[in-house]
Design a protein around this motif. Structure first.
Motif, PDB file in Angstrom:
ATOM      1  N   MET A   1      49.616  23.964  34.036  1.00 36.14           N
ATOM      2  CA  MET A   1      49.676  24.968  32.979  1.00 36.14           C
ATOM      3  C   MET A   1      49.061  26.246  33.501  1.00 36.14           C
ATOM      4  SD  MET A   1      48.689  22.915  29.591  1.00 36.14           S
ATOM      5  CE  MET A   1      47.270  22.123  30.260  1.00 36.14           C
ATOM      6  N   GLU A   2      49.792  27.243  33.518  1.00 36.60           N
ATOM      7  CA  GLU A   2      49.247  28.473  34.076  1.00 36.60           C
ATOM      8  C   GLU A   2      49.912  29.651  33.391  1.00 36.60           C
ATOM      9  OE1 GLU A   2      52.341  26.496  36.425  1.00 36.60           O
ATOM     10  OE2 GLU A   2      50.231  26.030  36.356  1.00 36.60           O
ATOM     11  N   HIS A 211      45.363  21.551  40.208  1.00 35.72           N
ATOM     12  CA  HIS A 211      46.530  22.189  40.817  1.00 35.72           C
ATOM     13  C   HIS A 211      46.092  22.969  42.050  1.00 35.72           C
ATOM     14  CE1 HIS A 211      48.676  21.849  36.710  1.00 35.72           C
ATOM     15  NE2 HIS A 211      49.007  20.854  37.508  1.00 35.72           N
ATOM     16  N   GLU A 214      45.740  26.871  42.526  1.00 33.56           N
ATOM     17  CA  GLU A 214      44.869  27.614  41.613  1.00 33.56           C
ATOM     18  C   GLU A 214      43.511  27.779  42.287  1.00 33.56           C
ATOM     19  OE1 GLU A 214      45.487  25.441  37.940  1.00 33.56           O
ATOM     20  OE2 GLU A 214      47.648  25.722  38.137  1.00 33.56           O
ATOM     21  N   HIS A 343      41.813  25.692  35.211  1.00 30.14           N
ATOM     22  CA  HIS A 343      43.115  26.003  35.808  1.00 30.14           C
ATOM     23  C   HIS A 343      43.228  27.514  35.905  1.00 30.14           C
ATOM     24  CE1 HIS A 343      45.213  22.006  35.585  1.00 30.14           C
ATOM     25  NE2 HIS A 343      44.125  21.763  34.866  1.00 30.14           N
ATOM     26  N   SER A 344      44.278  27.955  36.597  1.00 35.83           N
ATOM     27  CA  SER A 344      44.537  29.390  36.574  1.00 35.83           C
ATOM     28  C   SER A 344      46.054  29.574  36.471  1.00 35.83           C
ATOM     29  CB  SER A 344      43.984  30.076  37.829  1.00 35.83           C
ATOM     30  OG  SER A 344      44.860  29.942  38.929  1.00 35.83           O
TER      31      SER A 344
HETATM   32 ZN   LIG Z   1      47.006  24.359  36.523  1.00 35.84          ZN
END
Ligand SMILES: [Zn+2]
Length: 697
Positions: A1-2, A211, A214, A343-344
């Motif tokens: 998710m970014e 992830h 990231e 996350h990023s």
């Molecule tokens: Zn992520």
């Protein structure tokens, strides 16, 4: 998710609209979704325009027939990648794109910023979508200031040897490549806490870099570790946190993937290559998306992919990957109280559910906690699906859904997967208050959710008076009026046992209040020469208490007051005439008297504190004027002389705790005392008596 979400979909979610959608997924099966959207908070903001917009969307669902089909990965072989803006009709269409492996970086309203390969581009164009190219300046890169896996190991080991009382590292498992004999990478987690304080403590778990690309997230995790270590003993909040919390940090959940990212590859998943994708190019390649591999509602086709080469491939089974297994076991074993997964990018604080648009059972509390974290750092708080699409098998749905841990995914700032070195520190500093809040809230997260903040504590010391003012706000925590605040010194006590603060404007009636208290002189006397924490906790009109804020009461520059306590009772009135207490000479009783002088070691100052005129200095049994002026009083035996004893004459006589004034041929008892005036710890007090008598009675 970014993803970054700034559009209308989420706002619309607050309106009570029912929609039924049917969407075709890549496997050809049909998935029917029935959705009842309920208000998440009591404060809904439905408006006519939003409803109209939503009806338009529902109509769009009905009309939606043609769904995008991507060619197999084999035909998407071109290594060329493009960054394009793509307009989508509705979230169902966006969901389909994501599930089919489109690499969506950002969502603004109904426009997505998408990274794609040549084959994907051709397929979209063949479907009639218009793509507007964005200059792909953000090619995968690994700036020199970012730490590699080996750098992280050095960092952790160095900090562990330098701060053995505060940091312990644990190897909690092997990466996929290590398990398969292809590399030598372990999964490390550190526990940060003052080990001397061994009572059970609430626990925060911060995990980064599920992830691979990231790459800012391990940096944030390591910066957080350093922040805690370096500021322990300096910053009052961090000192208290390490004394009263266990903060567990896992900087790299996916070291195999990170090794690829460190080679400037656009890598997202881990390095599991049980299934190969010979013609793919990163991120469309082998590997399992670790943030789709957790075992709660794992395997939903909306929100993850069954295809090994897909960007969101969920793995063969829930927890099929060694990385997620290790984290699962750690989280179960440690029984964390709050969990944050970094996350990023996107500047979002997200909370479960991710696998469905439906709100979680604790949505109101989760939203309140996320909102508080987000507001403090300028992010946006929303349910995980607020990014525009569903994700199944993510970390937070599992830790919340299976273990009930309040869990948050934070999409950090930076505006790219590869922020420049010049932005790195800024990204951490911006996020820091949210991480600190999560740690503070760890003892009872849902209970403090919505409780007001103490934004600032101002401590004014005017020896020996101490005023504490606190700026309290419910602006980020529900907008209720402030009801009360209390102060604790040195240790945080039970609710209702602290010192009450009063509203500075006389009335608690708004969401922002300055509140004040003046501390008793005893506090100064007790803590002079020391530095101790002060805690302020506030409560709003709904009765919700927030997390405490902490400031130092720093009295280190003040010398420790004299310890003797002497009360002189006037014999004619029976009232206390003077009291020497904690190094202050009060007129009347210390309780309500006026401070005449301050005694520090051998010096006596006018008024309160040591900034007043130096009146006298004590030398042995003599009192000198100023620093080294003429001798004005001498104590010899039980008599106090005017001037040096040799040429003076006694002006007072001390007998059996009675002080007698000697005037010519007569004498009169003027004071009685409650200590032995002639010696012991009251020696200095005895020398003071003539001064007091001379000037004040
Ligand atoms: Zn992520």
């Amino acid at each position: 998710m970014e993803l970054e979400k700034m559009g209308t979909l989420t706002a619309s979610g607050y309106c009570g609209i029912v929609s039924h959608t049917s969407l075709k997924v890549r496997t050809g099966r049909s998935l029917s979704i029935s959705r009842q959207e309920k208000p998440l908070t009591k404060r809904t903001h439905c408006c006519w325009l939003t409803r109209v917009f939503y009806r338009f969307l529902v109509a769009g669902f009905v009309l939606l027939i043609a769904l995008l089909q991507f060619p197999s990965s084999a035909s998407a072989a071109s290594p060329d990648r493009y960054l394009v803006r793509l307009h989508f009709k509705d979230r169902s269409q966006l969901q389909t794109w994501v599930d089919n492996g489109l690499d969506v970086w950002e969502v603004h309203g109904t426009t997505a910023l998408v990274s794609l390969g040549n084959g994907q581009r051709l397929a979209l164009e063949a479907e009639g979508f218009s793509l507007s190219d964005v200059n792909l300046s953000a090619r995968a890169s690994f700036p020199a200031c970012y730490r590699t896996y080996d750098d992280m190991l050095l960092f952790l080991h160095e900090r562990e040897s330098r701060y053995p009382q505060l940091l312990h590292s644990f190897d909690i498992g092997d990466s996929w490549e290590k398990q398969n004999g292809l590399a030598d990478r372990d999964l490390y987690v550190v526990q940060l806490t003052n080990l001397e304080n061994s009572q059970p403590k609430p626990k925060l778990f911060l995990v980064a870099e599920h992830h691979a690309r990231e790459i800012i997230t391990p940096e944030i995790a390591m910066d957080f570790i350093d922040d805690l270590l370096v500021n322990y003993g300096q910053d009052p909040t961090i000192t208290w946190l390490l004394d009263n919390r266990e903060i567990w940090v896992m900087p790299m959940a996916n070291p195999d993937g990170y090794a690829r990212a460190a080679q400037a590859e656009d890598w997202r998943k881990n390095a599991n290559r049980s299934e190969r994708c010979p013609d793919g190019s990163p991120p469309w390649s082998y590997g399992v998306d670790l943030n789709r591999n957790y075992g709660y509602q794992w395997g939903l086709d909306a929100g993850s992919s069954p295809e090994p080469c897909n960007l969101t491939y969920r793995g063969e089974a829930p927890f099929s990957e060694p990385e997620t297994q290790a984290i699962r076991d750690l989280v179960r074993q440690q029984d964390f109280d709050i969990l944050v997964s970094l996350h990023s990018y996107g500047r979002l604080v997200l909370y479960p559910w991710a696998h469905t648009w439906e709100p979680a059972p604790d949505a109101a509390d989760l939203n309140a906690l996320a909102t508080r974290m987000a507001k403090a750092v300028g992010y946006i708080a929303e349910q995980s699906t607020g990014i525009g699409y569903m994700s199944s098998g993510d970390t937070t749905d599992w830790s919340y859904g299976e273990l009930g841990i309040p869990s948050f995914t934070i999409e950090v700032g930076g505006g790219s997967f590869w922020p420049a070195c010049s932005l790195k520190d800024q990204i951490y500093q911006e996020l820091r208050p949210a991480l600190i809040y999560a740690a503070m809230a760890a003892d009872h997260p849902y209970e403090v959710a919505g409780g007001p903040d103490v934004r600032q504590i101002a401590v004014d010391v005017s020896e020996p008076r101490i005023a504490v003012r606190a700026r309290i706000s419910d602006q980020w925590t529900g907008g209720n009026a402030i009801e009360a605040a209390e102060l604790f010194i040195e240790t945080l006590g039970e609710p209702g046992t602290g010192i009450a603060l009063s509203p500075s404007d006389g009335d608690c009636n708004t969401e922002n209040e300055w509140m004040t208290t003046h501390l008793d002189d005893n506090v100064f006397m007790q803590y002079a020469g020391q530095r101790v924490p002060l805690f302020v906790v506030a409560q709003d009109a709904t009765g919700t208490r927030g997390v405490p804020a902490i400031a130092w009461l720093d009295l280190r520059e003040y010398m420790v007051p004299q310890s003797q306590e002497v009360t002189l009772w006037a014999t004619d009135t029976g009232e206390p005439a003077f009291e020497i207490r904690g190094g202050y000479v009060y007129e009347g009783s210390a309780h309500n008297g006026h401070i005449l002088m301050t005694v520090r070691d051998t010096r006596i100052y006018r008024g309160a504190g040591t900034l007043g005129e130096l009146l006298y200095t004590l030398h042995g049994n003599q009192v000198q004027a100023g620093e080294a002026g003429p001798v004005i009083y001498t104590l010899r035996g039980n008599e106090i002389y005017d001037g040096p004893a040799a040429n003076g004459h006694p002006i007072f006589r001390i007998e059996n705790d009675r002080l007698t004034e000697v005037t010519g041929s007569t004498s009169e008892v003027v004071f009685t005392a409650n200590v032995d005036l002639a010696g012991g710890t009251a020696g200095n007090a005895a020398l003071l008596l003539p001064i007091l008598a001379d000037r004040r009675y």
